[in-house]
Enzyme design. Structure first.
Site, PDB file in Angstrom:
ATOM      1  N   GLU A  49      62.376  31.780   9.335  1.00 23.19           N
ATOM      2  CA  GLU A  49      61.139  31.954   8.561  1.00 23.19           C
ATOM      3  C   GLU A  49      60.863  30.639   7.804  1.00 23.19           C
ATOM      4  O   GLU A  49      61.811  29.961   7.373  1.00 23.19           O
ATOM      5  CB  GLU A  49      61.386  33.099   7.558  1.00 23.19           C
ATOM      6  N   LYS A 122      53.712  38.406   8.114  1.00 27.45           N
ATOM      7  CA  LYS A 122      54.703  39.286   7.464  1.00 27.45           C
ATOM      8  C   LYS A 122      54.019  40.390   6.652  1.00 27.45           C
ATOM      9  O   LYS A 122      53.157  40.106   5.810  1.00 27.45           O
ATOM     10  CB  LYS A 122      55.586  38.417   6.561  1.00 27.45           C
ATOM     11  N   CYS A 155      62.183  38.534   8.272  1.00 20.72           N
ATOM     12  CA  CYS A 155      63.106  38.688   7.156  1.00 20.72           C
ATOM     13  C   CYS A 155      63.070  40.077   6.518  1.00 20.72           C
ATOM     14  O   CYS A 155      63.548  41.042   7.098  1.00 20.72           O
ATOM     15  CB  CYS A 155      62.858  37.569   6.146  1.00 20.72           C
TER      16      CYS A 155
HETATM   17  C1  ACM Z   1      62.898  37.297   2.616  1.00 20.14           C
HETATM   18  O1  ACM Z   1      62.169  38.177   3.066  1.00 20.14           O
HETATM   19  N1  ACM Z   1      62.638  36.010   2.789  1.00 20.14           N
HETATM   20  C2  ACM Z   1      64.108  37.654   1.869  1.00 20.14           C
END
Ligand code: ACM
Length: 279
Positions: A49, A122, A155
């Site tokens: 990410e 995300k 993530c």
């Molecule tokens: C995250 O979602 N970067 C912990």
């Protein structure tokens, strides 16, 4: 009569773990390229990410400075060139600017060997990310690639099992999971995400520390590839660059029976799950 033997669908897949230097996009892309080139036979490579920028932005204005279009900015162009040359599907996270709607997203981009870019923004933003990025409304996508049907999550999406389940229901064979993990639970939790859905998962985490905004964050490394049976096929150390590769048979992800009487997806009791989708 013997059961017909299914032809194996072998692919070599991997993660690329490294430490991005905050704000040095060119240097980070140089590092990423060098590591990608060290695995020229991979069908699929997953990078972390926010791999081009680092994680701890001061504020939204700073994210904006680094944000790029998902398919036509310098990062997408450079990764597409590599994907074409090496015939590898490559996934990388970076801040995305959607100029048309004046939005900034924490995005993972998948680029196939023909240079086509697909984005996932995300949906479960972690901690300060809620101040830095816009809330995305896309479904986690499954993309058909020469390396298999690949589902994308980023993530912190791991904490919401619905994300991986949506990907499995959409036909994912592999969940690609670019990460900047700080908490220590995820790598173990991916055992459940893989087994309950019968999919491979590739968690590509970063390493190193950042202390830009009055706190110190240490990223946990330990990138891994997990099989649908819950075996860790390869794992990285917690503090070193590492490219981990495994040769997998995608057929294993298409076999959803977990006992002769139980199908991981069809045995769900959706008639009882209504509370899951009420707020
Ligand atoms: C995250 O979602 N970067 C912990």
């Amino acid at each position: 009569m013997n059961k017909p033997v299914k032809e194996r669908r072998e692919k070599t897949v991997g993660y690329v773990q490294f430490k991005p230097e905050f704000g040095d996009v060119n240097k980070n892309l140089d590092t990423a390229e060098e590591l990608i080139r060290s695995a020229p036979d991979a069908d699929l490579l997953v990078l972390p990410e926010l791999a081009t920028t680092g994680y701890e932005f001061m504020d939204r204005d700073e994210v904006e400075k680094y944000a790029e279009p998902f398919n036509s900015g310098p990062t997408a162009k450079r990764i597409a060139k590599l994907a074409r040359e090496l015939k590898t599907t490559i996934i990388i996270g970076f801040p995305e600017k959607d100029a048309r709607h004046n939005r900034i997203f924490n995005t993972a981009v998948l680029i196939t060997p023909d240079g086509m870019a697909h984005a996932y923004r995300k949906i479960h933003l972690f901690d300060r990310e809620k101040e830095l990025f816009d809330k995305a409304h896309n479904q986690p996508p499954v993309i058909v690639t020469p390396a298999g049907r690949i589902g994308l999550m980023i993530c912190f999406d791991w904490l919401f099992p619905e994300t991986a389940r949506l990907l499995a229901l959409s036909g994912a064979e592999i969940i690609a999971h670019p990460s900047n993990l700080i908490l220590r639970y995820c790598q173990k939790a991916m055992f459940s995400r893989s087994v309950e859905n019968g999919v491979f998962s590739i968690t590509a985490n970063r390493i190193g520390r950042e202390d830009r905004v009055g706190r110190s964050l240490t990223f946990t490394g330990l990138s891994q590839i997990m099989s649908p049976r819950g075996d860790i096929l390869v794992a990285a150390p917690e503090d070193q660059d590492h490219v981990g590769l495994a040769t997998i048979d995608l057929n294993l992800a298409d076999e959803k029976m977990i006992t002769p009487h139980n199908h991981r997806l069809n045995d769900r009791r959706v008639d009882l799950y209504r509370p899951l989708i009420s707020t």
